[in-house]
Design an enzyme around this catalytic site. Sequence first.
Site, PDB file in Angstrom:
ATOM      1  N   ASP A 141      32.182 -26.759  98.994  1.00  0.00           N
ATOM      2  CA  ASP A 141      32.855 -25.584  99.567  1.00  0.00           C
ATOM      3  C   ASP A 141      31.910 -24.649 100.322  1.00  0.00           C
ATOM      4  O   ASP A 141      30.803 -24.359  99.853  1.00  0.00           O
ATOM      5  CB  ASP A 141      33.525 -24.770  98.459  1.00  0.00           C
ATOM      6  CG  ASP A 141      34.701 -25.504  97.855  1.00  0.00           C
ATOM      7  OD1 ASP A 141      34.883 -26.704  98.137  1.00  0.00           O
ATOM      8  OD2 ASP A 141      35.444 -24.868  97.087  1.00  0.00           O
TER       9      ASP A 141
ATOM     10  N   ASP B 296      42.832 -32.769  97.332  1.00  0.00           N
ATOM     11  CA  ASP B 296      41.556 -32.394  96.724  1.00  0.00           C
ATOM     12  C   ASP B 296      41.097 -33.422  95.678  1.00  0.00           C
ATOM     13  O   ASP B 296      41.750 -34.462  95.486  1.00  0.00           O
ATOM     14  CB  ASP B 296      41.728 -30.995  96.108  1.00  0.00           C
ATOM     15  CG  ASP B 296      40.508 -30.119  96.272  1.00  0.00           C
ATOM     16  OD1 ASP B 296      39.404 -30.653  96.443  1.00  0.00           O
ATOM     17  OD2 ASP B 296      40.652 -28.879  96.193  1.00  0.00           O
TER      18      ASP B 296
HETATM   19  C1  GLA Z   1      38.263 -27.089  95.981  1.00  0.00           C
HETATM   20  C2  GLA Z   1      38.317 -27.276  97.503  1.00  0.00           C
HETATM   21  C3  GLA Z   1      38.570 -25.919  98.146  1.00  0.00           C
HETATM   22  C4  GLA Z   1      39.867 -25.330  97.648  1.00  0.00           C
HETATM   23  C5  GLA Z   1      39.828 -25.213  96.125  1.00  0.00           C
HETATM   24  C6  GLA Z   1      41.186 -24.832  95.524  1.00  0.00           C
HETATM   25  O1  GLA Z   1      37.154 -26.356  95.576  1.00  0.00           O
HETATM   26  O2  GLA Z   1      37.131 -27.849  97.960  1.00  0.00           O
HETATM   27  O3  GLA Z   1      38.619 -26.068  99.567  1.00  0.00           O
HETATM   28  O4  GLA Z   1      40.941 -26.133  98.051  1.00  0.00           O
HETATM   29  O5  GLA Z   1      39.447 -26.451  95.511  1.00  0.00           O
HETATM   30  O6  GLA Z   1      41.165 -24.740  94.147  1.00  0.00           O
END
Ligand code: GLA
Length: 377
Positions: A183, A126
């Site tokens: 997301d 990430d």
């Molecule tokens: C980010 C990623 C998500 C998830 C969260 C976890 O927002 O884009 O897919 O992995 O972190 O905290």
Amino acid sequence: MIINKPPMGWNSWNTFGTEINEAVIRETAEALISTGLKDAGYEYVVIDDCWSMRERDENGRIVENRELFPNGIKALSDYIHSLGLKFGMYSCAGYYTCAGYPASYDREFIDAETFADFGVDLLKYDFCCFPENSNPLYYYNRMGMALRATGRDIIFSACNWGLFESHKWMRSVGAHIYRSTGDIGERFSSVRDISMSQFDKLQYSAPGCYNDVDMLICGMDGVGNVGHPGLCGDTEYKTHFALWCMMGSPLMMGSDIRRIRPETLELLKNPGLLRINADPECRTPIIIESPRSPMVYTMFKHLSNNQVALGFFNYADKPGFGDICPHNIGLSINSGFGLKLTDVFTGETIEFMNDYIKAPLAPHDCKVFIGEYVEKN
Ligand code: GLA
């Protein structure tokens, strides 16, 4: 390691968020078997953020939270492997993960070793808490090298949300898949925005390194971390899944597989869509907006074995229609050829020779065909 189709599996984040534990992961792995999803190709079980302690141990290693995982991550990984499945985990290119746990900035090599010791087959990586004066390419490349240096085959699932034009360099740093957007949430507008944002970048996706448009929300039914009750039904899930397949994205389910409905299962196992998703040639779809029905898009995609995929997607919140004639996709009047199309949802076949196809579509609905060339007589 070269992968020649987008990986398929399940990730804990969309439903469970921070509320993960050993039982949930084990039961999900078991459910992948009992539902037949493993046989359909869903093989990765991925634990997302929040699996570790807040501090590294005295040797500088990230350690699992034993309250959540009483038998330890290695035992869980062994169990998942014993079911014939593969195991994935999560870290981050910054100092902390998005939920504030220790992450791998400047610790890439030691962390890669930890993941290899756990028996990990995929690492999602990430982008939170990444120092603003650092170069993301350099640090993603470091983790790409660190994973390879372990000697284990580990899919590098890079996730920097498409920032810094990552589609242009993620292949170079050794990523096998790369998250290209922010997301997903369980709303049709999220499916629409994510997919449309990649219309001009899908040509960067190819065997070895695929554009990942985020985990699936199919069948979340308003439950869980990114769930929104009442905003998506089976029509939205259908179009979402069909778009992900047309775009050749990894297919990481995000719903609670232990409680999956038959309708969702049928969708996620749809053989035609899975065949399109896994097509070894990974051709970019040609995308045409309907001239007569705003926000309806046609996608045409060459497949291997001289087949094609043709889909109509209604992004509008009102009824519309897919509308195309053969010469719009290259089958000119004088070509001597048409297409025999099979609807991937109903099995119905139609001939696409000289006339327009006019496919009425409910709001957010789609129609997808797999086609073969036929000579006109
Ligand atoms: C980010 C990623 C998500 C998830 C969260 C976890 O927002 O884009 O897919 O992995 O972190 O905290």
